[in-house]
Motif scaffolding. Sequence first.
Motif, short mmCIF file in Angstrom:
data_model
loop_
_atom_site.label_atom_id
_atom_site.label_comp_id
_atom_site.label_asym_id
_atom_site.label_seq_id
_atom_site.Cartn_x
_atom_site.Cartn_y
_atom_site.Cartn_z
N ASP A 145 31.56 26.46 22.87
CA ASP A 145 31.98 27.32 21.76
C ASP A 145 30.84 27.53 20.77
O ASP A 145 30.64 28.64 20.26
CB ASP A 145 33.18 26.70 21.02
N GLU B 185 28.31 30.10 21.79
CA GLU B 185 28.75 31.48 21.51
C GLU B 185 28.60 31.80 20.03
O GLU B 185 28.28 32.95 19.67
CB GLU B 185 30.21 31.66 21.96
N LYS C 165 24.97 32.78 19.47
CA LYS C 165 24.72 34.16 19.91
C LYS C 165 25.32 35.17 18.93
O LYS C 165 24.69 36.18 18.61
CB LYS C 165 25.30 34.37 21.30
N GLN D 283 21.12 30.98 28.84
CA GLN D 283 22.09 30.08 28.19
C GLN D 283 22.62 29.03 29.16
O GLN D 283 22.70 27.85 28.81
CB GLN D 283 23.24 30.90 27.62
N SER E 216 23.51 24.47 22.23
CA SER E 216 23.52 25.44 21.13
C SER E 216 22.38 25.21 20.15
O SER E 216 21.78 26.17 19.65
CB SER E 216 24.86 25.37 20.39
N TYR F 127 32.92 35.96 13.87
CA TYR F 127 32.67 35.57 15.25
C TYR F 127 33.52 36.37 16.23
O TYR F 127 33.08 36.64 17.36
CB TYR F 127 32.93 34.07 15.43
N ALA G 206 31.67 38.55 19.01
CA ALA G 206 32.08 38.33 20.41
C ALA G 206 32.45 39.66 21.06
O ALA G 206 32.15 39.88 22.25
CB ALA G 206 33.25 37.36 20.47
#
Length: 583
Positions: free
Chosen positions: A81, A84, A87, A125, A131, A416, A420
């Motif tokens: 998580d 993400e 990113k 990734q 992360s 987020y 996303a």
Amino acid sequence: MPLPEYGGVLGQKRAAHLLRRATFGATVSQINAFAALTPAQAVTQLFRQTLPDPLPPPDPQSGNQTWCIPGPANEDREDGDLQEYVKGWIIGQMMSTGIAANLSLAYSAREKVVHFLHTHFTAIQSKIANSRAMYFQNQLFRRFALDALNPDPKINIKALSVKISVDNAMLRLLDGNLNVKGSPNENYARELLELYTIGRGLEGTLPPPTGPGDYIMFTETDVQAAAKVLSGWELDDEFETPDIDTTIPRGKVRGSITNASGHDNAPKQFSARFNNTVIQGSATLMNGSNATEASALDEIRQLIDMIYAKPETAKNICWKIYRFFAYAPHTPADSLAIDTNIITEMANTLVANNYKIQPVIENLLRSQHFYEAGAGNVKDDNFGGIIKSPIDLVLGSLRIFDLKLPDLMTATTDFYMATAEIIGTIDNLGMRFYEPYDVAGYEAYHQYPIYHRSWITPNYLARRYDFVRSLVMSSQQQGMFTVNVYNFIRANFTDAVASNARTLIITLSGYFLPVTDNLTFDDATDDTSSLTAKRLNYFKERFLQQFDEAYWTTRWNEGAIDLRDQLEFLFNAMLQSPEYQLS
């Protein structure tokens, strides 16, 4: 000497061209403002501003505290998580989220250079799988992006090539952590030479290899020797080893700083391609016969010094810059012409500025060549000469319509969710963000001879058109990003423009499409140098539907209730055109 520069005022077409290439997109008002500037003034505004450093990404499940700090990780937190979130945070930086309006374009320009470095020094990734490693690598790129603003001579792409060699994300990606004395792993050494520094020469123009293991610019012997130079590093899973120059966490030596026991301390012999150079540890840095952290790092610096001493390294890096910001030639003849007239001068600028890339980028973006204003025999294809990457298409569309992300700190979950959605769209269009298919990175930036043409397949083109439809057509809109095109026209254009169908189409073309000279609806006077009369009449037909031009004028002036519907037909046609896919 630097490339000859264009000294005139940009005007709308050149301003839009500059902002499409140097940033992740601009609004109509920003394009208008830059149209009144010279390239020198515009580039100063984009690249010579004092910009804030971004706050690290917050974790909404931890009260918006960040986890991107040195120290032990929270073992209870799922890192997938968090990857993400990193990113999404990177997308937020590209969109200049939370940045003052007067710095928004400059911030975006810096992030475009950060993205360039990401496309040059690859990241995957699923292989990095951490992360914080992803975040600190992105921070490293940001530290080196505007290197001309930093007086420190150690801030340049040559020094970055040293630091990326012991970066945790890169150690993970190319198995640098598995490269130890007595059991060398050559993965990173090979890509350092082939992808990140000297390269394999100008594709399509090279002589045949002299035999097995000859890669024209380097040999298998050089890969093997470089792997030994690079041996003896491991991951710092707690990110507590700061780089002495940047303070950004990096990997650590195996053993200890006074006894780097995993490093191969024997002399390393390179081939004649590198003048038979021998690299070995400095006696003043070693601990007796033992390698130390300092001597192992110094060997990497010797390696990078050796590679950068070859003029082909500067040219390879400048070709990467040129293909990213200007054009990617697809034939050997075009490549050779650009190599002789453009890349050679860019490489001279890079070397003259102690390998700082910012002066090279700035000179390119000020040049006559970039604006197709130069004389000579170099073929200019810069306007519309690059197919937009999915990230440029999506973010550029959001930015020209002035669509913003939710605030990162006050609406973190929504932020987020929005990023996303953007990443999902980009992935759907063929750019798996932070997940290219191989260690060479996204094919569009390196794969001769098609380069950026690889973004377009029948499936991906259809999906690009679906993205446009979902953005501008109210009947198709879904997700967090929708445009009211009627409100957009009202906010940006006068009634005199909006009420005249032909004037509106030509005006919008100037902002949304790259090649817009001598536009006409008349086939008899069309010189077909840019958008054809046939294309403009198609836009007009889709726009007006069954109405004539006079009736549109009347309905606009009366404020008819369904004007948005007609404008949606126009935007859908214009943004689904092949020309909108070009930068």
